[in-house]
Design a protein around this motif. Structure first.
Motif, PDB file in Angstrom:
ATOM      1  N   UNK A 132       9.501  51.855  49.200  1.00  0.00           N
ATOM      2  CA  UNK A 132       9.179  52.246  50.429  1.00  0.00           C
ATOM      3  C   UNK A 132       7.828  51.857  50.765  1.00  0.00           C
ATOM      4  N   UNK A 133       7.441  51.276  52.011  1.00  0.00           N
ATOM      5  CA  UNK A 133       6.038  51.235  52.264  1.00  0.00           C
ATOM      6  C   UNK A 133       6.064  51.904  53.584  1.00  0.00           C
ATOM      7  N   UNK A 134       5.182  53.023  53.549  1.00  0.00           N
ATOM      8  CA  UNK A 134       4.949  53.972  54.542  1.00  0.00           C
ATOM      9  C   UNK A 134       3.571  53.367  55.252  1.00  0.00           C
ATOM     10  N   UNK A 135       3.354  53.473  56.401  1.00  0.00           N
ATOM     11  CA  UNK A 135       2.479  53.165  57.237  1.00  0.00           C
ATOM     12  C   UNK A 135       1.112  54.086  56.928  1.00  0.00           C
ATOM     13  N   UNK A 136       1.530  55.294  56.934  1.00  0.00           N
ATOM     14  CA  UNK A 136       0.302  56.111  56.525  1.00  0.00           C
ATOM     15  C   UNK A 136       0.645  57.395  55.766  1.00  0.00           C
ATOM     16  N   UNK A 137      -0.084  57.694  54.865  1.00  0.00           N
ATOM     17  CA  UNK A 137       0.248  58.885  53.866  1.00  0.00           C
ATOM     18  C   UNK A 137      -0.948  59.517  54.191  1.00  0.00           C
ATOM     19  N   UNK A 138      -0.792  61.093  54.695  1.00  0.00           N
ATOM     20  CA  UNK A 138      -1.935  61.887  54.526  1.00  0.00           C
ATOM     21  C   UNK A 138      -2.132  62.852  53.569  1.00  0.00           C
ATOM     22  N   UNK A 139      -2.934  63.129  52.764  1.00  0.00           N
ATOM     23  CA  UNK A 139      -3.290  63.863  51.490  1.00  0.00           C
ATOM     24  C   UNK A 139      -4.595  64.739  51.685  1.00  0.00           C
ATOM     25  N   UNK A 140      -4.376  65.803  50.877  1.00  0.00           N
ATOM     26  CA  UNK A 140      -5.379  66.652  50.800  1.00  0.00           C
ATOM     27  C   UNK A 140      -5.733  66.740  49.245  1.00  0.00           C
ATOM     28  N   UNK A 185       0.633  51.446  53.000  1.00  0.00           N
ATOM     29  CA  UNK A 185      -0.408  50.607  53.847  1.00  0.00           C
ATOM     30  C   UNK A 185      -1.744  51.283  54.030  1.00  0.00           C
ATOM     31  N   UNK A 186      -1.776  52.464  54.449  1.00  0.00           N
ATOM     32  CA  UNK A 186      -2.904  53.443  54.605  1.00  0.00           C
ATOM     33  C   UNK A 186      -2.629  54.647  53.880  1.00  0.00           C
ATOM     34  N   UNK A 187      -3.533  55.201  52.954  1.00  0.00           N
ATOM     35  CA  UNK A 187      -3.638  56.651  52.511  1.00  0.00           C
ATOM     36  C   UNK A 187      -4.966  57.150  52.967  1.00  0.00           C
ATOM     37  N   UNK A 188      -4.881  58.372  53.496  1.00  0.00           N
ATOM     38  CA  UNK A 188      -5.986  59.038  54.225  1.00  0.00           C
ATOM     39  C   UNK A 188      -5.986  60.431  53.354  1.00  0.00           C
ATOM     40  N   UNK A 189      -7.234  60.915  52.596  1.00  0.00           N
ATOM     41  CA  UNK A 189      -7.328  62.007  52.000  1.00  0.00           C
ATOM     42  C   UNK A 189      -8.288  62.680  53.132  1.00  0.00           C
ATOM     43  N   UNK A 215      -5.991  63.289  41.545  1.00  0.00           N
ATOM     44  CA  UNK A 215      -6.189  62.222  42.756  1.00  0.00           C
ATOM     45  C   UNK A 215      -6.934  60.961  42.574  1.00  0.00           C
ATOM     46  N   UNK A 216      -7.428  60.831  41.163  1.00  0.00           N
ATOM     47  CA  UNK A 216      -7.847  59.604  40.620  1.00  0.00           C
ATOM     48  C   UNK A 216      -6.962  58.599  40.628  1.00  0.00           C
ATOM     49  N   UNK A 217      -5.499  58.969  40.368  1.00  0.00           N
ATOM     50  CA  UNK A 217      -4.302  58.132  40.197  1.00  0.00           C
ATOM     51  C   UNK A 217      -4.324  57.286  41.501  1.00  0.00           C
ATOM     52  N   UNK A 218      -4.698  57.753  42.653  1.00  0.00           N
ATOM     53  CA  UNK A 218      -4.129  57.232  44.124  1.00  0.00           C
ATOM     54  C   UNK A 218      -5.080  56.416  44.204  1.00  0.00           C
ATOM     55  N   UNK A 219      -4.602  55.009  44.208  1.00  0.00           N
ATOM     56  CA  UNK A 219      -5.163  53.517  44.219  1.00  0.00           C
ATOM     57  C   UNK A 219      -4.414  52.546  45.031  1.00  0.00           C
ATOM     58  N   UNK A 220      -3.909  52.924  46.070  1.00  0.00           N
ATOM     59  CA  UNK A 220      -3.058  52.261  46.740  1.00  0.00           C
ATOM     60  C   UNK A 220      -3.106  50.725  47.014  1.00  0.00           C
ATOM     61  N   UNK A 221      -2.076  50.145  47.484  1.00  0.00           N
ATOM     62  CA  UNK A 221      -2.076  48.653  47.605  1.00  0.00           C
ATOM     63  C   UNK A 221      -2.944  48.203  48.967  1.00  0.00           C
ATOM     64  N   UNK A 222      -2.761  49.080  49.986  1.00  0.00           N
ATOM     65  CA  UNK A 222      -3.421  49.199  51.423  1.00  0.00           C
ATOM     66  C   UNK A 222      -4.761  49.808  51.336  1.00  0.00           C
ATOM     67  N   UNK A 223      -5.065  50.318  52.384  1.00  0.00           N
ATOM     68  CA  UNK A 223      -6.258  51.000  52.451  1.00  0.00           C
ATOM     69  C   UNK A 223      -6.163  52.428  51.853  1.00  0.00           C
TER      70      UNK A 223
END
Length: 244
Positions: A132-140, A185-189, A215-223
């Motif tokens: 699936x492609x989420x529009x936004x994933x919020x992360x801490x 599409x967008x990951x936001x820490x 957290x270094x593993x998080x390199x999304x295709x989007x922003x």
């Protein structure tokens, strides 16, 4: 592309996070008629959720998921779902069917992980080999560099499906996997606090061990956005913090 912003304090961090999240939600709805958003837990995003609840948004077009969950009942004080409902979802007129909590009622957490994975596949209408492609994933991010329930040197970091069982001090969690997060599409820490400084230095270092600082593993295709307060990110190298 990684974008890093260091805000003066936590209220400024929450204000910027709110502005960006609402902008991304609005854009997703304008482009696709719906917004799919995955929430993070912990204490940092609570004021963000409270601020989102005060916005006038087309709630019927917003679908809310969770990036991870502690394996506790939904009314437990440690539940990420409970926190988000109290801070945001119970305060707005969002349809019940638009809220997609992680199940924690299976005897075996692995069964709950499979159930949520199947739910995502059905909702997003993807085949078993697709993401699936989420529009936004919020992360801490924790002071140990973990995100979602992807903890250092745990098996969940190697998972290649959608959902995995995480583990913290022998306590099971249900979590999005690295590949699922990276398809967004967008990951936001959103990260606050001086206790995050050492881990952030390693996460942003040119060379460090991903399994030690997940957290270094998080390199999304989007922003990829890193929003930090001054306490957390003020000592990052200027060249790093200026990336865009």
């Amino acid at each position: 592309m990684r974008k890093v912003e260091v805000l003066s304090n936590k209220p400024a961090l929450i204000e910027r996070s709110l502005h960006l999240t609402v902008a991304k939600m609005t854009s997703a709805i304008a482009e696709r008629g719906v917004c799919t958003l995955a929430l993070s837990g912990g204490s940092t995003p609570k004021p963000l959720y409270e601020a989102i609840a005060a916005q006038q948004l087309p709630w019927e077009k917003i679908h809310v998921f969770w990036g991870d969950e502690r394996y506790v009942p939904p009314d437990h004080p440690d539940s990420n779902q409970l926190m988000a409902r109290q801070a945001w979802l119970n305060r707005v007129n969002i349809p019940a069917e638009n809220i997609h909590p992680i199940p924690t009622d299976e005897v075996d957490p692995a069964g709950a992980a499979r159930k949520y994975e199947e739910h995502l596949q059905t909702f997003f209408q993807v085949r078993s080999e697709e993401f699936p492609v989420f529009d936004i994933i919020l992360l801490g991010m924790g002071s140990d560099g973990h995100t979602a329930s992807l903890f250092p040197h745990t098996e969940a970091l190697k998972a290649r499906g959608l959902i995995a069982v995480g583990n913290k001090q022998e306590e099971p969690r249900i979590t999005f996997t690295v590949p699922l997060i990276n398809h967004a599409r967008c990951v936001m820490f959103v990260v606050a606090g001086a206790d995050k400084k050492p881990a952030l230095a390693q996460v942003f270092a040119p060379d460090a061990d991903n399994f030690s600082y997940p957290s270094r593993f998080i390199q999304p295709h989007g922003e990829l956005w890193w929003l930090l307060d001054q306490s957390a990110g003020g000592e990052l190298q200027v060249s790093t913090a200026a990336e865009s």
